[in-house]
Write an enzyme that holds these catalytic residues in place. Structure first.
Site, PDB file in Angstrom:
ATOM      1  N   ARG A 218      44.856  52.506  34.452  1.00 51.92           N
ATOM      2  CA  ARG A 218      43.717  51.711  34.907  1.00 51.92           C
ATOM      3  C   ARG A 218      43.679  50.418  34.086  1.00 51.92           C
ATOM      4  NH1 ARG A 218      40.075  49.622  38.415  1.00 51.92           N
ATOM      5  NH2 ARG A 218      38.157  48.996  37.360  1.00 51.92           N
ATOM      6  N   SER A 221      38.680  45.340  33.159  1.00 55.92           N
ATOM      7  CA  SER A 221      38.199  44.130  32.497  1.00 55.92           C
ATOM      8  C   SER A 221      36.837  44.398  31.880  1.00 55.92           C
ATOM      9  CB  SER A 221      38.107  42.976  33.495  1.00 55.92           C
ATOM     10  OG  SER A 221      39.384  42.658  34.006  1.00 55.92           O
ATOM     11  N   CYS A 223      33.167  44.528  30.619  1.00 51.77           N
ATOM     12  CA  CYS A 223      31.896  44.154  31.248  1.00 51.77           C
ATOM     13  C   CYS A 223      30.772  44.655  30.347  1.00 51.77           C
ATOM     14  CB  CYS A 223      31.784  44.763  32.653  1.00 51.77           C
ATOM     15  SG  CYS A 223      30.191  44.447  33.465  1.00 51.77           S
ATOM     16  N   CYS A 234      26.524  45.698  39.053  1.00 59.89           N
ATOM     17  CA  CYS A 234      27.943  45.942  39.325  1.00 59.89           C
ATOM     18  C   CYS A 234      28.187  47.443  39.259  1.00 59.89           C
ATOM     19  CB  CYS A 234      28.829  45.206  38.323  1.00 59.89           C
ATOM     20  SG  CYS A 234      28.634  45.779  36.611  1.00 59.89           S
ATOM     21  N   CYS A 236      30.859  48.531  37.288  1.00 61.97           N
ATOM     22  CA  CYS A 236      31.911  48.557  36.267  1.00 61.97           C
ATOM     23  C   CYS A 236      31.808  49.754  35.329  1.00 61.97           C
ATOM     24  CB  CYS A 236      31.887  47.259  35.461  1.00 61.97           C
ATOM     25  SG  CYS A 236      32.173  45.779  36.450  1.00 61.97           S
ATOM     26  N   GLU A 261      35.903  39.320  30.467  1.00 58.61           N
ATOM     27  CA  GLU A 261      34.530  39.428  30.967  1.00 58.61           C
ATOM     28  C   GLU A 261      34.286  38.494  32.151  1.00 58.61           C
ATOM     29  OE1 GLU A 261      30.722  41.057  30.771  1.00 58.61           O
ATOM     30  OE2 GLU A 261      31.961  41.274  28.966  1.00 58.61           O
ATOM     31  N   THR A 283      28.665  36.274  44.547  1.00 62.22           N
ATOM     32  CA  THR A 283      29.407  36.182  43.285  1.00 62.22           C
ATOM     33  C   THR A 283      30.523  35.144  43.336  1.00 62.22           C
ATOM     34  OG1 THR A 283      30.657  37.482  41.661  1.00 62.22           O
ATOM     35  CG2 THR A 283      30.935  38.110  43.966  1.00 62.22           C
ATOM     36  N   ASP A 295      38.557  34.393  40.972  1.00 61.87           N
ATOM     37  CA  ASP A 295      39.048  35.335  39.958  1.00 61.87           C
ATOM     38  C   ASP A 295      39.936  34.566  38.994  1.00 61.87           C
ATOM     39  OD1 ASP A 295      40.080  37.457  38.458  1.00 61.87           O
ATOM     40  OD2 ASP A 295      40.112  38.810  40.182  1.00 61.87           O
ATOM     41  N   ARG A 297      41.215  35.798  36.154  1.00 60.52           N
ATOM     42  CA  ARG A 297      41.918  36.697  35.240  1.00 60.52           C
ATOM     43  C   ARG A 297      43.431  36.496  35.280  1.00 60.52           C
ATOM     44  NH1 ARG A 297      39.022  42.220  37.034  1.00 60.52           N
ATOM     45  NH2 ARG A 297      39.215  41.139  39.043  1.00 60.52           N
ATOM     46  N   LYS A 323      45.918  43.105  41.209  1.00 62.56           N
ATOM     47  CA  LYS A 323      46.386  43.724  39.971  1.00 62.56           C
ATOM     48  C   LYS A 323      47.783  44.312  40.170  1.00 62.56           C
ATOM     49  CE  LYS A 323      41.858  44.914  38.021  1.00 62.56           C
ATOM     50  NZ  LYS A 323      40.983  46.016  37.547  1.00 62.56           N
TER      51      LYS A 323
END
Length: 378
Positions: A218, A221, A223, A234, A236, A261, A283, A295, A297, A323
């Site tokens: 997994r 990220s 949070c 969320c 998360c 984050e 969002t 995004d 990331r 991912k």
């Protein structure tokens, strides 16, 4: 001579303290001043020669045409923007109200200005900066401050590539056995990026000898609001705990807890985005108002951590196809994907729907299940 990456890492800390940095590109020197923490007196000092550099996402919010915001960064000369105090500058940079007239003034950013925007992102600041082209006496004064060590000079191309500068340079710092409620045989291994700003944790669950040949994995990220405080905005925190339990049930594996984050924009900007969402934005749109993509990331650190753990084949617990793409691009073999859900509630429904509809997350099962339950109760 210090390596180029070291200068970039120092620049990130200077910018977070509000200290300007000079970016050098061939014969051009560009002073960059972060917008965060900017004082009115400093704005007055810089304004006659300064430009505001913003991202293409922000320029789209300001009302620019599609052709105008194809580049990653653009500049707005302050001298063309009319009367400008600190409050209006902040509205231009990250306010929710567009100014279409100003958007028409946008010009393509050069290397120094693109580097400025990249450094703001890397430093987890609002992706906007004031820039001034240095020449004549101003350049001499800047050089004197550089020579004295007061200011830092960085190559513009190194700044532009600052997200790549940490690749392959993670440091394994420490580790310890940490029994978890759902996985009593767990070990935490901490990795630190070279800028010192980000630390990531590999949670190794169970014994390697018992793991499946395709290791359950997994990528989570961080949070703070959801993981630690149980925020209902969320899912998360529930995903985090469900991931640990699922990995344990599969015979063990790894959870990488990544310092990303708010989909990579940092906690300060995530809270700003939440305030915008309270005003009616979803969002994705809220992040765009602040100048970010949907995004931000990067998963280079995850690839490096898996390399350090000698993991090559995985079964991935995720709803995010990006991912999988990122890990496969890094040479990791993704054998299969397993869904991982939290609970849907009135506070996170719009957030999860936006992730599914606008960012491609695979959430149909949880969203459809909610619709089915609602229909059955009527």
């Amino acid at each position: 001579m210090p390596r180029i990456g070291h200068h970039v890492e120092r620049a990130i800390f200077d910018l977070r303290r509000g200290v300007p940095v000079v970016l050098q590109d061939a014969d051009t020197a560009t002073l960059i001043q972060p917008l965060e923490g900017l004082q009115a007196a400093r704005l007055e000092e810089l304004q006659p020669e300064a430009a505001l550099v913003v991202s293409r996402h922000r320029l789209a919010v300001l009302g620019a045409s599609a052709d105008a915001h194809q580049a990653e960064a653009l500049r707005l000369p302050l001298s063309s923007c009319g009367p400008l105090d600190l409050a209006r500058l902040e509205r231009l940079a990250f306010g929710s109200q567009p100014e279409p007239r100003v958007a028409t003034l946008a010009q393509p950013a050069d290397a120094g200005e693109r580097g400025a925007l990249a450094l703001m992102r890397r430093a987890l600041l609002i992706p906007a900066a004031l820039t001034v082209k240095l020449s004549g006496e101003a350049r001499d004064v800047a050089q004197a401050r550089i020579d004295s060590g007061e200011w830092l000079s960085v190559e513009a191309e190194a700044a532009i590539g600052c997200f790549d500068s940490a690749a392959g340079m993670l440091t394994r710092v420490s580790d310890a056995r940490i029994p978890l409620a759902d996985a009593p045989e767990s070990r935490f291994i901490l990795f630190r990026e070279p800028d010192g700003l980000r630390e990531h944790v590999a949670v190794v669950i169970g014994h390697r000898r018992d793991w499946p040949s395709a290791v359950p994995l997994r990528l989570h990220s961080a949070c703070l609001t959801g993981d630690l405080f149980g925020s209902l905005r969320c899912d998360c925190g529930e995903q985090l705990r469900n991931a640990v339990a699922d990995i344990e049930s599969l015979g063990g594996g790894v959870l990488l807890y990544l310092a990303q984050e708010g989909r990579g924009i940092g906690l300060a900007n995530k809270l700003r985005a939440y305030t915008l969402q309270d005003g009616g934005l979803d969002t994705v749109d809220a992040d765009q108002v602040l100048g970010f993509g949907d995004d931000e990331r990067h998963y280079r650190a995850a690839v490096d951590m898996l390399g350090a753990l000698e993991i090559q084949r995985i079964q991935m617990l995720t709803n995010n196809p990006q991912k999988i793409v990122a890990l496969e691009a890094g040479g990791i073999e993704v054998v299969e994907r397993q869904a991982l859900y939290g609970q849907l509630n009135d506070h996170n429904r719009r957030y999860l729907s936006a992730k599914a509809e606008r960012s491609g997350h695979l959430l149909d099962d949880v969203l459809h299940a909610d619709t089915s339950r609602s229909s059955a109760c009527k």
